[in-house]
Design a protein around this motif. Structure first.
Motif, PDB file in Angstrom:
ATOM      1  N   ASP A   1       0.822  -1.140  -0.007  1.00  0.00           N
ATOM      2  CA  ASP A   1      -0.137   0.085   0.039  1.00  0.00           C
ATOM      3  C   ASP A   1       0.809   1.237   0.153  1.00  0.00           C
ATOM      4  O   ASP A   1       2.043   1.131  -0.093  1.00  0.00           O
ATOM      5  N   ARG A   2       0.076   2.401   0.158  1.00  0.00           N
ATOM      6  CA  ARG A   2       1.225   3.747  -0.014  1.00  0.00           C
ATOM      7  C   ARG A   2       1.917   3.895   1.196  1.00  0.00           C
ATOM      8  O   ARG A   2       2.802   4.781   1.043  1.00  0.00           O
ATOM      9  N   SER A   3       1.463   3.334   2.134  1.00  0.00           N
ATOM     10  CA  SER A   3       2.398   3.584   3.494  1.00  0.00           C
ATOM     11  C   SER A   3       3.544   2.876   3.522  1.00  0.00           C
ATOM     12  O   SER A   3       4.398   2.750   4.496  1.00  0.00           O
ATOM     13  N   GLY A   4       3.722   1.672   2.522  1.00  0.00           N
ATOM     14  CA  GLY A   4       5.031   0.914   2.457  1.00  0.00           C
ATOM     15  C   GLY A   4       4.425  -0.470   3.128  1.00  0.00           C
ATOM     16  O   GLY A   4       5.632  -1.182   3.489  1.00  0.00           O
ATOM     17  N   LYS A   5       3.342  -0.847   3.331  1.00  0.00           N
ATOM     18  CA  LYS A   5       3.097  -2.027   4.191  1.00  0.00           C
ATOM     19  C   LYS A   5       2.293  -2.973   3.107  1.00  0.00           C
ATOM     20  O   LYS A   5       1.802  -2.539   2.233  1.00  0.00           O
ATOM     21  N   ILE A   6       2.710  -4.141   3.186  1.00  0.00           N
ATOM     22  CA  ILE A   6       2.238  -5.321   2.662  1.00  0.00           C
ATOM     23  C   ILE A   6       0.641  -5.429   2.799  1.00  0.00           C
ATOM     24  O   ILE A   6       0.249  -5.557   4.166  1.00  0.00           O
ATOM     25  N   VAL A   7      -0.213  -5.583   1.908  1.00  0.00           N
ATOM     26  CA  VAL A   7      -1.674  -5.901   2.393  1.00  0.00           C
ATOM     27  C   VAL A   7      -1.982  -6.890   2.570  1.00  0.00           C
ATOM     28  O   VAL A   7      -1.747  -7.860   2.057  1.00  0.00           O
ATOM     29  N   ARG A   8      -2.681  -6.997   3.818  1.00  0.00           N
ATOM     30  CA  ARG A   8      -3.132  -8.484   4.329  1.00  0.00           C
ATOM     31  C   ARG A   8      -4.596  -8.558   4.351  1.00  0.00           C
ATOM     32  O   ARG A   8      -5.245  -7.692   4.795  1.00  0.00           O
ATOM     33  N   ALA A   9      -5.214  -9.795   3.955  1.00  0.00           N
ATOM     34  CA  ALA A   9      -6.672  -9.898   4.108  1.00  0.00           C
ATOM     35  C   ALA A   9      -7.087 -10.668   5.458  1.00  0.00           C
ATOM     36  O   ALA A   9      -6.114 -11.153   5.825  1.00  0.00           O
ATOM     37  N   THR A  10      -7.907 -10.137   6.041  1.00  0.00           N
ATOM     38  CA  THR A  10      -8.578 -10.766   7.318  1.00  0.00           C
ATOM     39  C   THR A  10     -10.043 -11.461   7.202  1.00  0.00           C
ATOM     40  O   THR A  10     -10.774 -11.027   6.194  1.00  0.00           O
ATOM     41  N   ASN A  11     -10.156 -12.396   7.951  1.00  0.00           N
ATOM     42  CA  ASN A  11     -11.500 -12.939   8.111  1.00  0.00           C
ATOM     43  C   ASN A  11     -12.169 -12.575   9.302  1.00  0.00           C
ATOM     44  O   ASN A  11     -11.695 -12.051  10.251  1.00  0.00           O
ATOM     45  N   ASP A  12     -13.467 -12.647   9.153  1.00  0.00           N
ATOM     46  CA  ASP A  12     -14.492 -12.332  10.448  1.00  0.00           C
ATOM     47  C   ASP A  12     -14.040 -13.244  11.564  1.00  0.00           C
ATOM     48  O   ASP A  12     -13.810 -14.589  11.498  1.00  0.00           O
ATOM     49  N   GLY A  13     -13.734 -12.565  12.771  1.00  0.00           N
ATOM     50  CA  GLY A  13     -13.221 -13.394  13.813  1.00  0.00           C
ATOM     51  C   GLY A  13     -12.056 -13.820  13.866  1.00  0.00           C
ATOM     52  O   GLY A  13     -11.552 -14.625  14.710  1.00  0.00           O
ATOM     53  N   ASP A  14     -11.006 -13.348  12.943  1.00  0.00           N
ATOM     54  CA  ASP A  14      -9.800 -13.795  12.692  1.00  0.00           C
ATOM     55  C   ASP A  14      -9.670 -15.372  12.455  1.00  0.00           C
ATOM     56  O   ASP A  14      -8.441 -15.669  12.966  1.00  0.00           O
ATOM     57  N   HIS A  15     -10.469 -16.067  11.896  1.00  0.00           N
ATOM     58  CA  HIS A  15     -10.526 -17.284  11.941  1.00  0.00           C
ATOM     59  C   HIS A  15      -9.708 -17.745  10.613  1.00  0.00           C
ATOM     60  O   HIS A  15      -9.566 -17.081   9.390  1.00  0.00           O
ATOM     61  N   SER A  16      -8.987 -18.914  10.747  1.00  0.00           N
ATOM     62  CA  SER A  16      -8.346 -19.342   9.518  1.00  0.00           C
ATOM     63  C   SER A  16      -8.784 -20.907   9.245  1.00  0.00           C
ATOM     64  O   SER A  16      -9.318 -21.422   9.946  1.00  0.00           O
ATOM     65  N   TYR A  17      -8.935 -21.084   7.819  1.00  0.00           N
ATOM     66  CA  TYR A  17      -9.634 -21.937   7.423  1.00  0.00           C
ATOM     67  C   TYR A  17      -8.669 -23.119   6.552  1.00  0.00           C
ATOM     68  O   TYR A  17      -9.240 -24.156   6.006  1.00  0.00           O
ATOM     69  N   GLY A  18      -7.574 -22.778   6.244  1.00  0.00           N
ATOM     70  CA  GLY A  18      -6.596 -23.559   5.575  1.00  0.00           C
ATOM     71  C   GLY A  18      -7.235 -23.327   3.990  1.00  0.00           C
ATOM     72  O   GLY A  18      -7.668 -22.526   3.497  1.00  0.00           O
ATOM     73  N   LYS A  19      -6.851 -24.322   3.183  1.00  0.00           N
ATOM     74  CA  LYS A  19      -7.019 -24.484   1.901  1.00  0.00           C
ATOM     75  C   LYS A  19      -8.700 -24.623   1.839  1.00  0.00           C
ATOM     76  O   LYS A  19      -9.176 -25.597   2.143  1.00  0.00           O
ATOM     77  N   VAL A  20      -9.540 -23.857   1.073  1.00  0.00           N
ATOM     78  CA  VAL A  20     -10.907 -24.177   0.536  1.00  0.00           C
ATOM     79  C   VAL A  20     -11.139 -23.684  -0.835  1.00  0.00           C
ATOM     80  O   VAL A  20     -10.495 -23.033  -1.447  1.00  0.00           O
ATOM     81  N   SER A  21     -12.053 -24.347  -1.197  1.00  0.00           N
ATOM     82  CA  SER A  21     -12.584 -24.261  -2.570  1.00  0.00           C
ATOM     83  C   SER A  21     -13.326 -22.871  -2.674  1.00  0.00           C
ATOM     84  O   SER A  21     -13.910 -22.279  -1.722  1.00  0.00           O
ATOM     85  N   LEU A  22     -13.597 -22.450  -3.721  1.00  0.00           N
ATOM     86  CA  LEU A  22     -14.150 -21.010  -4.019  1.00  0.00           C
ATOM     87  C   LEU A  22     -15.451 -21.025  -3.820  1.00  0.00           C
ATOM     88  O   LEU A  22     -16.221 -20.140  -3.207  1.00  0.00           O
ATOM     89  N   ARG A  23     -16.340 -22.391  -3.864  1.00  0.00           N
ATOM     90  CA  ARG A  23     -17.537 -22.419  -3.462  1.00  0.00           C
ATOM     91  C   ARG A  23     -17.670 -22.401  -2.053  1.00  0.00           C
ATOM     92  O   ARG A  23     -18.638 -21.783  -1.404  1.00  0.00           O
ATOM     93  N   GLN A  24     -16.913 -22.813  -1.302  1.00  0.00           N
ATOM     94  CA  GLN A  24     -16.762 -22.992   0.163  1.00  0.00           C
ATOM     95  C   GLN A  24     -16.725 -21.613   0.505  1.00  0.00           C
ATOM     96  O   GLN A  24     -17.336 -21.181   1.644  1.00  0.00           O
ATOM     97  N   ALA A  25     -15.915 -20.806   0.073  1.00  0.00           N
ATOM     98  CA  ALA A  25     -15.605 -19.544   0.339  1.00  0.00           C
ATOM     99  C   ALA A  25     -16.745 -18.465   0.452  1.00  0.00           C
ATOM    100  O   ALA A  25     -17.207 -17.718   1.175  1.00  0.00           O
ATOM    101  N   ILE A  26     -17.831 -18.779  -0.747  1.00  0.00           N
ATOM    102  CA  ILE A  26     -18.945 -18.211  -0.940  1.00  0.00           C
ATOM    103  C   ILE A  26     -19.932 -18.631   0.373  1.00  0.00           C
ATOM    104  O   ILE A  26     -20.640 -17.906   1.071  1.00  0.00           O
ATOM    105  N   VAL A  27     -19.949 -19.946   0.346  1.00  0.00           N
ATOM    106  CA  VAL A  27     -21.126 -20.678   1.251  1.00  0.00           C
ATOM    107  C   VAL A  27     -20.877 -20.148   2.688  1.00  0.00           C
ATOM    108  O   VAL A  27     -21.582 -19.729   3.486  1.00  0.00           O
ATOM    109  N   GLN A  28     -19.451 -20.028   3.059  1.00  0.00           N
ATOM    110  CA  GLN A  28     -19.148 -19.981   4.453  1.00  0.00           C
ATOM    111  C   GLN A  28     -18.641 -18.302   4.607  1.00  0.00           C
ATOM    112  O   GLN A  28     -18.229 -17.884   5.909  1.00  0.00           O
ATOM    113  N   SER A  29     -18.788 -17.441   3.624  1.00  0.00           N
ATOM    114  CA  SER A  29     -18.314 -15.915   3.747  1.00  0.00           C
ATOM    115  C   SER A  29     -16.927 -15.836   4.241  1.00  0.00           C
ATOM    116  O   SER A  29     -16.802 -15.230   5.243  1.00  0.00           O
ATOM    117  N   ILE A  30     -15.882 -16.552   3.625  1.00  0.00           N
ATOM    118  CA  ILE A  30     -14.458 -16.362   4.009  1.00  0.00           C
ATOM    119  C   ILE A  30     -14.074 -15.335   2.979  1.00  0.00           C
ATOM    120  O   ILE A  30     -13.884 -15.430   1.704  1.00  0.00           O
TER     121      ILE A  30
END
Length: 683
Positions: free
Chosen positions: A462-491
């Motif tokens: 980003d413009r401040s010189g930091k790597i942009v990182r994505a976050t999930n609701d509740g900071d949960h990690s799910y490992g490898k997920v299918s795209l369909r699962q990402a929509i179903v579980q809103s990841i």
């Protein structure tokens, strides 16, 4: 001999005949023909000059044309009469709006008009109008020579006439004729203006003009305009306020400063020009002009009486559709007499209003600041684009702004189905300048929290010189997920990376194809895929409906028919277009049904509305909005929730709504949707 000769000559003279009158006439005609005959091509000349007319021929042609035109105009002038009756606006009618079932929904009108004597209009206000429209009014003959020349030119070349009319002409047009800019109407207007100028005094013409002109806001006449814009009698207006009202005569839809920022800018410029023009023609002193430095802001447009509850929002929506899908001007529409058949279903409107009120009853704005300034917008759209219901706010007379059509609420993660659809349609680009790679619902992505967002060249900074990182609701990690699962579980994390891989320009295009408006979007940065766009509830419901309709988008509409005086009028309907293939639409639909029907789905609570329900909730990353959009094969409904600071007009966080122990604010849209969709009275 001499004598005999004289006798002979005398006899000769005696017997010579005198020329007859017939002979003299023939010689005269022969002389005229020889001199006036058309010597063209010109005898005795060669080359190009043989085809060039002489100055005498040109003069004769000019005189012939001038004489013919003068004769024609004189004939038309004599044939033109001033009607005894005024135009239709003197006997106004209501505009009637109907529900989808044909029953009457609302009436608007009649036109707001009240005559006042000229003496009641301040002289400076009169001259503001004259400066803006016709500074030579008191010295002209009722017509504009330049306008006459334009009309004559148009008569020769064909086409329509243009502006430049005097106040007398404008009054004739308003009171006796119509607003069509055709040559025949313009010519009739001019002849009538000349005759009227000879029959009435200038003061009487000006008085009638001021009492019949349209100033917008449904107001005909300067008295009602004074109340509509400044809430006071016309006699209390000053020159500055009069200059704004005079500006509106050029087009209230363009110069009413309360309608838009662009309108406000145009109104200020026109207001300044009118005041300066008054100085130029000697009707406002420079010292008085110097006092008018602050623009006289008019009051907000008055809301029509009787449009209580949701009715006002429905009427406003339908009127806007007529304005944008016909050639009827706002001025003509406000004259009344139209029958507007809407697509709104009364039971559904009633059920949606009931569902929102049920949710609002859980809030306590008097005791909890977090429950104040809540804005809820909702809309139901059928697969063919017909808008069946709206919730625009607590009541049109209480809040004029229609939240169902608001474009300031971020879609949040309810936007991710469009990212998914873009990926299925266009594939992804993993190497710069490489080939695009197809993806499927089973394609795997990293669903862990705080993963770095990548481009083909590496991490996104980003413009401040930091790597942009994505976050999930509740900071949960799910490992490898299918795209369909990402929509179903809103990841979130797979969707943000997927948007980068597809290309944010392609994601934007896919969402526009689905039904969102280009004006909904901001900067294309990684967060774009998590819903920085701000579509209205109407547009979100319509766009989700594209998946229900097998990939074909039908633009939303609120008017199914329009008549005037029993005559059916044409409505331009936006064409349906294919946004996605049937396969892509089916795969998105499958994931959205999974979000509702699956026990682990993020929108499982919506399953109470039926086995075929599909949909998804969403929240903005900054916590300022919450959505739920769900659909069946018959109806797509979107509900948005936000809080708006009334002073700054900026969105406020939803956290804390409902007080301690209450459910998360993002459950309110889903609760409203469920209550509405399970209300049997809406069927």
């Amino acid at each position: 001999m001499l004598g005999s000769s004289d006798n002979a000559m005398g006899k000769h003279r005696k017997h010579r005949r005198k020329p007859s009158s017939r002979g003299r006439g023939m010689r005269l005609r022969r002389w005229v023909v020889e001199r006036v005959r058309l010597d063209y091509p010109r005898a005795g000349r060669r080359g190009v000059t043989r085809w060039l007319p002489s100055w005498r021929q040109m003069a004769l042609l000019f005189l012939f044309c001038l004489g013919s035109l003068t004769g024609l105009l004189s004939y038309l002038y004599l044939q033109t009469d001033i009607p005894k009756n005024l135009n239709d606006f003197a006997t106004q009618q209501d505009n009637v709006y109907y529900w989808a079932d044909g029953s009457e929904m609302a009436r608007t009108g009649p036109v707001n008009r009240q005559e006042v004597p000229l003496g009641k209009v301040p002289e400076k206000v009169q001259w503001a109008v004259l400066a803006a429209e016709n500074a030579s009014f008191y010295s002209d003959s009722g017509v504009s020579p330049s306008g006459l020349m334009r009309a004559v030119t148009r008569m020769v070349t064909g086409g329509e006439t243009q502006g430049g009319s005097t106040i007398t002409q404008q009054y004739v047009k308003n009171a006796y004729l119509n607003q069509r800019q055709t040559f025949s109407r313009k010519l009739t207007e001019m002849f009538m203006a000349i005759k009227l100028d000879g029959r009435m005094s200038k003061q009487e013409i000006l008085q009638r003009y001021l009492n019949t002109s349209w100033f917008g806001r449904g107001s005909y006449g300067i008295q009602r305009a004074s109340y509509a814009y400044y809430g006071k009698d016309v006699s209390e207006l000053n020159a500055s306020e009069g200059a704004l009202l005079a500006s509106l005569l050029k087009g209230a839809g363009t110069f009413d400063p309360t309608l838009s920022a662009k309108n406000h800018e145009r109104a200020v410029e026109r207001w300044k020009w009118v005041l300066d023009r008054m100085v130029d023609i000697g009707r406002l002193s420079k010292s008085e002009r110097a006092r008018y430095t602050k623009f006289p802001e008019p009051q907000a447009p008055p809301r029509p009486v009787g449009l209580t509850g949701q009715i006002g929002y429905l009427v406003e929506t339908a009127k806007a559709y007529v304005s944008s899908h016909t050639d009827i001007s706002d001025a003509d529409f406000d004259l009344g007499g139209y029958q507007i058949h809407t697509t709104f279903e009364k039971p559904k409107v009633k059920a949606l209003n009931k569902a929102v009120n049920k949710a609002r009853d859980k809030l306590d704005p008097e005791r909890r600041p977090e429950d104040r300034h809540v804005r809820i917008g909702a809309a139901s759209v059928a697969p063919d684009g017909a808008i069946r219901a709206l919730y625009g706010g607590p009541g049109y007379l209480e809040q004029g702004f229609n939240d169902a059509n608001a474009s300031n609420v971020p879609a949040g993660t309810s936007f991710t189905p469009f990212v998914y659809a873009a990926a299925l349609r266009d594939g992804v680009l993993l190497q710069r300048n490489g080939a695009r790679t197809p993806v499927t619902p089973s394609t795997l992505y990293d669903g862990d929290n705080e993963i770095a967002v990548h481009t083909p060249e590496g991490p996104y900074w980003d413009r401040s010189g930091k790597i942009v990182r994505a976050t999930n609701d509740g900071d949960h990690s799910y490992g490898k997920v299918s795209l369909r699962q990402a929509i179903v579980q809103s990841i979130n994390t797979p969707m943000m990376q997927l948007g980068m891989d597809v290309g944010l320009d392609r994601v934007r295009r896919a969402s526009i194809d689905a039904g969102l408006l280009p004006s909904s979007f901001g900067a294309r940065v990684p967060a774009f895929s998590l819903g920085t766009a701000t579509p209205s509830s109407i547009r979100m419901a319509s766009a989700y409906g594209t998946f229900a309709a097998g990939g074909t988008h039908n633009p939303p509409y609120s008017v199914s028919g329009l008549t005037h005086g029993g005559q059916k009028l044409g409505l331009r309907k936006d064409r349906a277009k294919r946004a996605f293939s049937a396969q892509v639409a089916s795969e998105v639909d499958d994931a959205l049904r999974g979000a509702v029907q699956s026990a682990s789905g993020s929108a499982h609570g919506a399953a109470v509305a039926g086995e075929e329900v599909a949909g998804k909730g969403g929240t903005a990353q900054d916590g300022t909005s919450a959505w739920f959009v769900g659909y069946t094969k018959e109806l797509s409904t979107a509900v948005s929730l936000s809080r708006l600071d009334p002073k700054s007009q900026e969105l406020m966080e939803l956290e804390g709504m409902g007080g301690e122990g209450a459910a998360s604010p993002d459950t309110y849209p889903l609760d409203i949707w469920k209550s509405y969709m399970t209300d049997r009275t809406a069927e």
